[in-house]
Design an enzyme around this catalytic site. Structure first.
Site, PDB file in Angstrom:
ATOM      1  N   GLY A  99       0.833  -1.201   0.000  1.00 24.79           N
ATOM      2  CA  GLY A  99       0.000   0.000   0.000  1.00 24.79           C
ATOM      3  C   GLY A  99       0.865   1.247   0.000  1.00 24.79           C
ATOM      4  CB  ALA A 100       4.407   1.629  -0.568  1.00 21.13           C
ATOM      5  NE  ARG A 134      -4.375   6.406  -1.234  1.00 21.79           N
ATOM      6  CZ  ARG A 134      -5.617   6.265  -1.680  1.00 21.79           C
ATOM      7  NH1 ARG A 134      -5.907   6.623  -2.906  1.00 21.79           N
ATOM      8  NH2 ARG A 134      -6.558   5.773  -0.897  1.00 21.79           N
ATOM      9  CB  VAL A 194      -1.952  -7.392   0.285  1.00 15.28           C
ATOM     10  CG1 VAL A 194      -0.785  -6.469   0.011  1.00 15.28           C
ATOM     11  CG2 VAL A 194      -3.198  -6.627   0.717  1.00 15.28           C
ATOM     12  CB  SER A 197      -6.169   1.437  13.499  1.00 12.81           C
ATOM     13  OG  SER A 197      -6.989   2.578  13.696  1.00 12.81           O
ATOM     14  CE1 TYR A 238      -8.864   0.379   8.902  1.00 15.38           C
ATOM     15  CE2 TYR A 238      -9.309   1.460  10.994  1.00 15.38           C
ATOM     16  CZ  TYR A 238      -8.501   1.279   9.892  1.00 15.38           C
ATOM     17  OH  TYR A 238      -7.334   1.992   9.774  1.00 15.38           O
ATOM     18  CB  ALA A 240      -9.493  -5.961  10.307  1.00 17.54           C
ATOM     19  CE  LYS A 241      -5.867  -1.082  10.262  1.00 17.22           C
ATOM     20  NZ  LYS A 241      -4.716  -1.474   9.397  1.00 17.22           N
TER      21      LYS A 241
HETATM   22  N1  NAD Z   1      -4.778   7.548   8.050  1.00 16.17           N
HETATM   23  C1  NAD Z   1      -5.089   7.215   9.302  1.00 16.17           C
HETATM   24  O1  NAD Z   1      -5.556   8.049  10.104  1.00 16.17           O
HETATM   25  C2  NAD Z   1      -4.871   5.798   9.782  1.00 16.17           C
HETATM   26  C3  NAD Z   1      -5.111   5.523  11.132  1.00 16.17           C
HETATM   27  C4  NAD Z   1      -4.916   4.229  11.605  1.00 16.17           C
HETATM   28  C5  NAD Z   1      -4.478   3.241  10.754  1.00 16.17           C
HETATM   29  N2  NAD Z   1      -4.262   3.520   9.447  1.00 16.17           N
HETATM   30  C6  NAD Z   1      -3.807   2.428   8.593  1.00 16.17           C
HETATM   31  O2  NAD Z   1      -2.605   2.801   7.944  1.00 16.17           O
HETATM   32  C7  NAD Z   1      -2.516   2.135   6.679  1.00 16.17           C
HETATM   33  C8  NAD Z   1      -2.287   3.156   5.578  1.00 16.17           C
HETATM   34  O3  NAD Z   1      -3.376   4.070   5.580  1.00 16.17           O
HETATM   35  P1  NAD Z   1      -3.397   5.435   4.736  1.00 16.17           P
HETATM   36  O4  NAD Z   1      -4.114   6.411   5.584  1.00 16.17           O
HETATM   37  O5  NAD Z   1      -2.054   5.744   4.193  1.00 16.17           O
HETATM   38  O6  NAD Z   1      -4.413   4.994   3.569  1.00 16.17           O
HETATM   39  P2  NAD Z   1      -4.487   5.347   2.017  1.00 16.17           P
HETATM   40  O7  NAD Z   1      -5.883   5.017   1.620  1.00 16.17           O
HETATM   41  O8  NAD Z   1      -3.963   6.714   1.739  1.00 16.17           O
HETATM   42  O9  NAD Z   1      -3.472   4.300   1.373  1.00 16.17           O
HETATM   43  C9  NAD Z   1      -3.725   2.918   1.399  1.00 16.17           C
HETATM   44  C10 NAD Z   1      -3.015   2.272   0.221  1.00 16.17           C
HETATM   45  O10 NAD Z   1      -3.288   0.859   0.276  1.00 16.17           O
HETATM   46  C11 NAD Z   1      -3.512   0.410  -1.058  1.00 16.17           C
HETATM   47  N3  NAD Z   1      -4.285  -0.838  -1.076  1.00 16.17           N
HETATM   48  C12 NAD Z   1      -5.601  -0.999  -0.773  1.00 16.17           C
HETATM   49  N4  NAD Z   1      -5.964  -2.274  -0.975  1.00 16.17           N
HETATM   50  C13 NAD Z   1      -4.863  -2.942  -1.407  1.00 16.17           C
HETATM   51  C14 NAD Z   1      -4.600  -4.278  -1.786  1.00 16.17           C
HETATM   52  N5  NAD Z   1      -5.573  -5.220  -1.766  1.00 16.17           N
HETATM   53  N6  NAD Z   1      -3.341  -4.622  -2.173  1.00 16.17           N
HETATM   54  C15 NAD Z   1      -2.359  -3.684  -2.202  1.00 16.17           C
HETATM   55  N7  NAD Z   1      -2.544  -2.402  -1.858  1.00 16.17           N
HETATM   56  C16 NAD Z   1      -3.788  -2.028  -1.476  1.00 16.17           C
HETATM   57  C17 NAD Z   1      -4.250   1.573  -1.723  1.00 16.17           C
HETATM   58  O11 NAD Z   1      -4.206   1.463  -3.130  1.00 16.17           O
HETATM   59  C18 NAD Z   1      -3.514   2.780  -1.151  1.00 16.17           C
HETATM   60  O12 NAD Z   1      -2.422   3.169  -1.962  1.00 16.17           O
HETATM   61  C19 NAD Z   1      -3.810   1.332   6.535  1.00 16.17           C
HETATM   62  O13 NAD Z   1      -3.600   0.006   6.965  1.00 16.17           O
HETATM   63  C20 NAD Z   1      -4.752   2.049   7.479  1.00 16.17           C
HETATM   64  O14 NAD Z   1      -5.802   1.215   7.906  1.00 16.17           O
HETATM   65  C21 NAD Z   1      -4.453   4.781   8.938  1.00 16.17           C
END
Ligand code: NAD
Length: 249
Positions: free
Chosen positions: A9-10, A12, A60, A138, A150, A153-154
């Protein structure tokens, strides 16, 4: 040869910031995301900063896609030394409105995804008797209205992390998790849009209930992942580190 980190998920958000930080730390980074072309910006940013990265298309949730991606990265870059399970999606809804598809999609990306990627990575890490796995939990693991899927899962990620730490510790592999609070990314902006709040107001409201009185940046998470992928954390395993400005206090 430099160590190799595989970050899911890198393309962005937190994943891109983590990839950039690990590249600055000296890792060659595999930027994995659903669409290989979408990884280009993150790869180019690392190259522009003097680091090394490649783009890898990988879903993934899909066993064949994950195994092929790891085989390709190990063949092209020589090893897998660190794995950051970061890919994630939201399908928020109150329980009575949550569809089976909403439930399954979230389980499939966060839990099945972390399982498939960790299983693939350990094939290389166990052989070399070293490795770092960092999972992404999370603050929502502790309970969050509209996020039964969510949140489950977390919290599942935390149990998964503890169990992998037990199983893989004897092979010199550290397994930990980060649990972000509110981090400004497309994901939090999408949540603001879903609940009909301006993203800036949404961030302000989150900052007000956070002891450190601000929301997080992707780099706040990347800094901690960097530590967990470094030699400095070599006696730390099975832990979930909340990186949330004190939000869960
Ligand atoms: N942003 C927050 O406040 C926050 C808080 C707690 C946890 N998180 C966790 O941090 C992680 C990153 O979140 P973010 O805010 O950068 O989200 P984001 O939506 O900006 O980025 C997530 C990335 O994961 C990719 N992705 C989704 N499904 C996929 C798959 N099946 N295979 C490969 N890639 C896939 C997307 O294409 C995207 O590039 C996630 O696990 C999210 O649950 C985020």
């Amino acid at each position: 040869m430099s160590k190799v980190a595989f970050v899911t998920g890198a393309a962005r958000g937190i994943g891109a910031a983590t990839a950039a930080r690990l590249a600055a730390d000296g890792f060659t980074v595999a930027i994995a995301d659903l669409d290989e072309a979408a990884c280009k910006t993150a790869v180019d940013a690392i190259a522009a900063a003097g680091g090394q990265a490649i783009a890898v298309g990988c879903n993934v949730s899909d066993e064949a896609s994950v195994d092929a991606a790891f085989e390709r990265v190990a063949a092209e870059l020589g090893s897998i030394d660190a794995l950051v399970n970061n890919a994630g999606v939201l399908r928020d809804n109150l329980l009575f409105k949550m569809s089976v598809e909403d439930w399954d999609t979230v389980m499939s990306v966060h839990l099945r995804g972390a399982f498939l990627c960790s299983r693939a990575a350990q094939r290389y890490m166990v052989k070399q008797k070293s490795g770092k796995i960092v999972n992404t939990s999370s603050v929502s693991a502790l309970g969050s209205r509209g996020q039964a899927n969510y949140s489950a899962a977390k919290m599942g990620i935390q149990g998964f992390t503890r169990t992998l730490a037990i199983e893989l510790g004897p092979y010199g592999i550290n397994v930990n998790a980060v649990a972000p609070g509110f981090i400004v990314t497309d994901m939090t902006d999408a949540t603001a849009a879903r609940v009909g709040v301006d993203p800036e107001d949404f961030r302000k409201a989150a900052a007000e209930i956070t002891p450190l009185r601000r929301v997080g940046k992707p780099e706040d998470i990347a800094n901690v992942v960097s530590f967990l992928c470094s030699a400095d954390s070599s006696f730390v395993t099975g832990q979930t580190i909340y990186v949330d400005g004190g939000r869960k206090l």
